[in-house]
Design a protein around this motif. Structure first.
Motif, PDB file in Angstrom:
ATOM      1  N   ARG A 136       0.787  -1.216  -0.177  1.00  0.00           N
ATOM      2  CA  ARG A 136      -0.016  -0.317   0.208  1.00  0.00           C
ATOM      3  C   ARG A 136       0.536   1.179  -0.079  1.00  0.00           C
ATOM      4  O   ARG A 136       1.778   1.225   0.938  1.00  0.00           O
ATOM      5  CB  ARG A 136      -1.120   0.310   1.062  1.00  0.00           C
ATOM      6  N   LEU A 137       0.129   1.740  -0.199  1.00  0.00           N
ATOM      7  CA  LEU A 137       1.244   3.852  -0.467  1.00  0.00           C
ATOM      8  C   LEU A 137       0.214   4.482  -0.047  1.00  0.00           C
ATOM      9  O   LEU A 137      -0.680   4.201   0.024  1.00  0.00           O
ATOM     10  CB  LEU A 137       1.242   3.777  -2.498  1.00  0.00           C
ATOM     11  N   TYR A 138       0.938   5.357   1.188  1.00  0.00           N
ATOM     12  CA  TYR A 138      -0.148   6.354   2.120  1.00  0.00           C
ATOM     13  C   TYR A 138       1.265   7.629   1.798  1.00  0.00           C
ATOM     14  O   TYR A 138       2.103   7.589   1.963  1.00  0.00           O
ATOM     15  CB  TYR A 138       0.440   5.284   3.881  1.00  0.00           C
ATOM     16  N   HIS A 139       0.181   8.451   1.910  1.00  0.00           N
ATOM     17  CA  HIS A 139       0.527  10.261   1.815  1.00  0.00           C
ATOM     18  C   HIS A 139       0.467  11.084   3.320  1.00  0.00           C
ATOM     19  O   HIS A 139      -0.806  10.061   4.181  1.00  0.00           O
ATOM     20  CB  HIS A 139      -0.606  10.294   0.839  1.00  0.00           C
ATOM     21  N   ALA A 140       0.710  11.663   3.759  1.00  0.00           N
ATOM     22  CA  ALA A 140       1.159  12.449   4.988  1.00  0.00           C
ATOM     23  C   ALA A 140       0.442  13.642   4.596  1.00  0.00           C
ATOM     24  O   ALA A 140       0.921  14.077   4.100  1.00  0.00           O
ATOM     25  CB  ALA A 140       2.982  12.401   5.365  1.00  0.00           C
ATOM     26  N   PHE A 141      -0.260  13.505   5.684  1.00  0.00           N
ATOM     27  CA  PHE A 141      -1.144  14.530   5.779  1.00  0.00           C
ATOM     28  C   PHE A 141      -1.134  15.655   7.466  1.00  0.00           C
ATOM     29  O   PHE A 141      -0.574  14.530   8.565  1.00  0.00           O
ATOM     30  CB  PHE A 141      -2.803  14.518   5.052  1.00  0.00           C
ATOM     31  N   ILE A 142      -1.737  16.696   7.290  1.00  0.00           N
ATOM     32  CA  ILE A 142      -2.333  16.698   8.638  1.00  0.00           C
ATOM     33  C   ILE A 142      -3.266  17.408   9.064  1.00  0.00           C
ATOM     34  O   ILE A 142      -4.142  18.086   7.597  1.00  0.00           O
ATOM     35  CB  ILE A 142      -1.171  18.455   8.938  1.00  0.00           C
ATOM     36  N   THR A 143      -3.990  16.973   9.939  1.00  0.00           N
ATOM     37  CA  THR A 143      -4.833  17.350   9.738  1.00  0.00           C
ATOM     38  C   THR A 143      -5.644  17.689  10.909  1.00  0.00           C
ATOM     39  O   THR A 143      -5.077  17.305  12.374  1.00  0.00           O
ATOM     40  CB  THR A 143      -6.590  15.340   9.618  1.00  0.00           C
ATOM     41  N   THR A 144      -6.722  18.031  11.332  1.00  0.00           N
ATOM     42  CA  THR A 144      -7.783  18.556  12.429  1.00  0.00           C
ATOM     43  C   THR A 144      -8.549  17.593  13.255  1.00  0.00           C
ATOM     44  O   THR A 144      -8.892  18.282  13.919  1.00  0.00           O
ATOM     45  CB  THR A 144      -7.923  19.898  12.400  1.00  0.00           C
ATOM     46  N   ALA A 145      -8.940  16.833  12.315  1.00  0.00           N
ATOM     47  CA  ALA A 145      -9.804  15.619  12.308  1.00  0.00           C
ATOM     48  C   ALA A 145      -9.381  14.488  13.215  1.00  0.00           C
ATOM     49  O   ALA A 145      -8.533  14.404  13.668  1.00  0.00           O
ATOM     50  CB  ALA A 145      -9.593  15.025  11.118  1.00  0.00           C
ATOM     51  N   PRO A 146     -10.580  14.438  14.438  1.00  0.00           N
ATOM     52  CA  PRO A 146      -9.970  13.384  15.237  1.00  0.00           C
ATOM     53  C   PRO A 146      -9.851  11.624  14.486  1.00  0.00           C
ATOM     54  O   PRO A 146     -10.583  11.852  13.475  1.00  0.00           O
ATOM     55  CB  PRO A 146     -11.560  13.403  15.973  1.00  0.00           C
ATOM     56  N   ALA A 147      -9.618  11.078  15.073  1.00  0.00           N
ATOM     57  CA  ALA A 147      -9.052   9.749  14.488  1.00  0.00           C
ATOM     58  C   ALA A 147     -10.978   9.061  14.211  1.00  0.00           C
ATOM     59  O   ALA A 147     -10.608   8.240  13.334  1.00  0.00           O
ATOM     60  CB  ALA A 147      -8.196   9.259  15.576  1.00  0.00           C
ATOM     61  N   ALA A 148     -11.728   9.504  14.690  1.00  0.00           N
ATOM     62  CA  ALA A 148     -13.078   9.053  15.015  1.00  0.00           C
ATOM     63  C   ALA A 148     -13.441   9.038  12.909  1.00  0.00           C
ATOM     64  O   ALA A 148     -14.251   8.304  12.561  1.00  0.00           O
ATOM     65  CB  ALA A 148     -14.124   9.469  15.971  1.00  0.00           C
ATOM     66  N   LEU A 149     -13.194  10.035  12.233  1.00  0.00           N
ATOM     67  CA  LEU A 149     -13.393  10.460  11.069  1.00  0.00           C
ATOM     68  C   LEU A 149     -12.584   9.735  10.526  1.00  0.00           C
ATOM     69  O   LEU A 149     -12.270   9.850   9.326  1.00  0.00           O
ATOM     70  CB  LEU A 149     -13.419  11.937  11.019  1.00  0.00           C
ATOM     71  N   ASP A 150     -11.205   9.494  10.730  1.00  0.00           N
ATOM     72  CA  ASP A 150     -10.163   8.758   9.388  1.00  0.00           C
ATOM     73  C   ASP A 150     -11.078   7.327   8.530  1.00  0.00           C
ATOM     74  O   ASP A 150     -11.816   6.810   9.113  1.00  0.00           O
ATOM     75  CB  ASP A 150      -8.986   8.221  11.165  1.00  0.00           C
ATOM     76  N   ALA A 151     -10.305   7.405   8.170  1.00  0.00           N
ATOM     77  CA  ALA A 151     -10.968   6.385   7.085  1.00  0.00           C
ATOM     78  C   ALA A 151      -9.817   4.940   8.195  1.00  0.00           C
ATOM     79  O   ALA A 151      -9.119   5.328   8.367  1.00  0.00           O
ATOM     80  CB  ALA A 151     -10.077   6.254   5.813  1.00  0.00           C
ATOM     81  N   PRO A 152     -10.535   3.584   7.248  1.00  0.00           N
ATOM     82  CA  PRO A 152     -10.213   2.462   8.066  1.00  0.00           C
ATOM     83  C   PRO A 152      -8.181   1.888   8.119  1.00  0.00           C
ATOM     84  O   PRO A 152      -8.458   1.952   9.214  1.00  0.00           O
ATOM     85  CB  PRO A 152     -10.599   1.101   7.453  1.00  0.00           C
ATOM     86  N   SER A 153      -8.226   2.208   7.374  1.00  0.00           N
ATOM     87  CA  SER A 153      -6.083   1.853   7.145  1.00  0.00           C
ATOM     88  C   SER A 153      -5.289   3.558   7.911  1.00  0.00           C
ATOM     89  O   SER A 153      -4.179   3.712   7.282  1.00  0.00           O
ATOM     90  CB  SER A 153      -5.771   1.941   6.031  1.00  0.00           C
ATOM     91  N   THR A 154      -6.021   5.013   8.061  1.00  0.00           N
ATOM     92  CA  THR A 154      -5.377   5.804   8.562  1.00  0.00           C
ATOM     93  C   THR A 154      -4.609   5.406   9.623  1.00  0.00           C
ATOM     94  O   THR A 154      -4.800   4.955  10.931  1.00  0.00           O
ATOM     95  CB  THR A 154      -6.604   6.850   8.433  1.00  0.00           C
ATOM     96  N   LEU A 155      -3.479   5.689   9.973  1.00  0.00           N
ATOM     97  CA  LEU A 155      -2.505   5.574  11.267  1.00  0.00           C
ATOM     98  C   LEU A 155      -1.524   7.083  11.562  1.00  0.00           C
ATOM     99  O   LEU A 155      -1.514   8.222  10.327  1.00  0.00           O
ATOM    100  CB  LEU A 155      -1.224   4.684  10.328  1.00  0.00           C
ATOM    101  N   THR A 156      -2.832   7.688  12.505  1.00  0.00           N
ATOM    102  CA  THR A 156      -1.527   8.582  13.511  1.00  0.00           C
ATOM    103  C   THR A 156       0.111   8.393  13.235  1.00  0.00           C
ATOM    104  O   THR A 156      -0.122   7.337  14.474  1.00  0.00           O
ATOM    105  CB  THR A 156      -2.342   9.258  14.323  1.00  0.00           C
ATOM    106  N   LEU A 157       0.588   9.408  13.289  1.00  0.00           N
ATOM    107  CA  LEU A 157       2.334   9.548  13.325  1.00  0.00           C
ATOM    108  C   LEU A 157       1.988  10.198  14.250  1.00  0.00           C
ATOM    109  O   LEU A 157       3.731   9.549  16.001  1.00  0.00           O
ATOM    110  CB  LEU A 157       2.960   9.473  12.819  1.00  0.00           C
ATOM    111  N   TYR A 158       1.529  11.399  14.489  1.00  0.00           N
ATOM    112  CA  TYR A 158       1.913  12.152  15.756  1.00  0.00           C
ATOM    113  C   TYR A 158       0.873  13.012  16.440  1.00  0.00           C
ATOM    114  O   TYR A 158      -0.113  13.196  14.863  1.00  0.00           O
ATOM    115  CB  TYR A 158       3.043  12.711  15.161  1.00  0.00           C
TER     116      TYR A 158
END
Length: 120
Positions: free
Chosen positions: A19-41
């Motif tokens: 899988r190819l993952y892209h790095a983004f900065i977001t103000t959204a809470p993890a509850a709104l994440d897509a199933p494979s989204t991973l928080t790094l920081y």
């Protein structure tokens, strides 16, 4: 569809699946994440905003707003964008210099090594 060519990315292979993952900065809470989204920081906006490619796109008056550096699977990026847009959260590409491949690789390894509590 927007161009992700300048967005920092990392390819992850587990077994025969890549899988190819892209790095983004977001103000959204993890509850709104897509199933494979991973928080790094995660941290307040004032700490995380410097990792964004356009830190001026964030409202400086909301310095204490929770913010995260996340990895989003390419196949789920459209869904993640829509989820953020619907709830009025920001989702911006990470800075490719500050959050390059080596940084993503180190943070991903650290994230994978975090101990998860045993379930009874």
């Amino acid at each position: 569809m927007s161009d992700t060519s300048i967005t920092p990315s990392i390819e992850v292979t587990i077994g025969r699946q890549t899988r190819l993952y892209h790095a983004f900065i977001t103000t959204a809470p993890a509850a709104l994440d897509a199933p494979s989204t991973l928080t790094l920081y995660a941290g307040p906006l004032k700490e995380v905003v410097g990792l964004a490619s356009d830190e001026h796109a964030f409202d400086a008056s909301k310095a204490a707003t929770p913010c995260r550096l996340v990895l989003i699977d390419t196949t789920e990026l459209g869904w993640q964008r829509q989820s953020c847009r619907t709830k009025a959260h920001r989702l911006l590409p990470a800075d490719p210099v500050l959050v390059g491949f080596t940084t993503l690789q180190q943070w991903l390894w650290q994230r994978l090594q975090i101990q998860t509590p045993a379930h009874a």
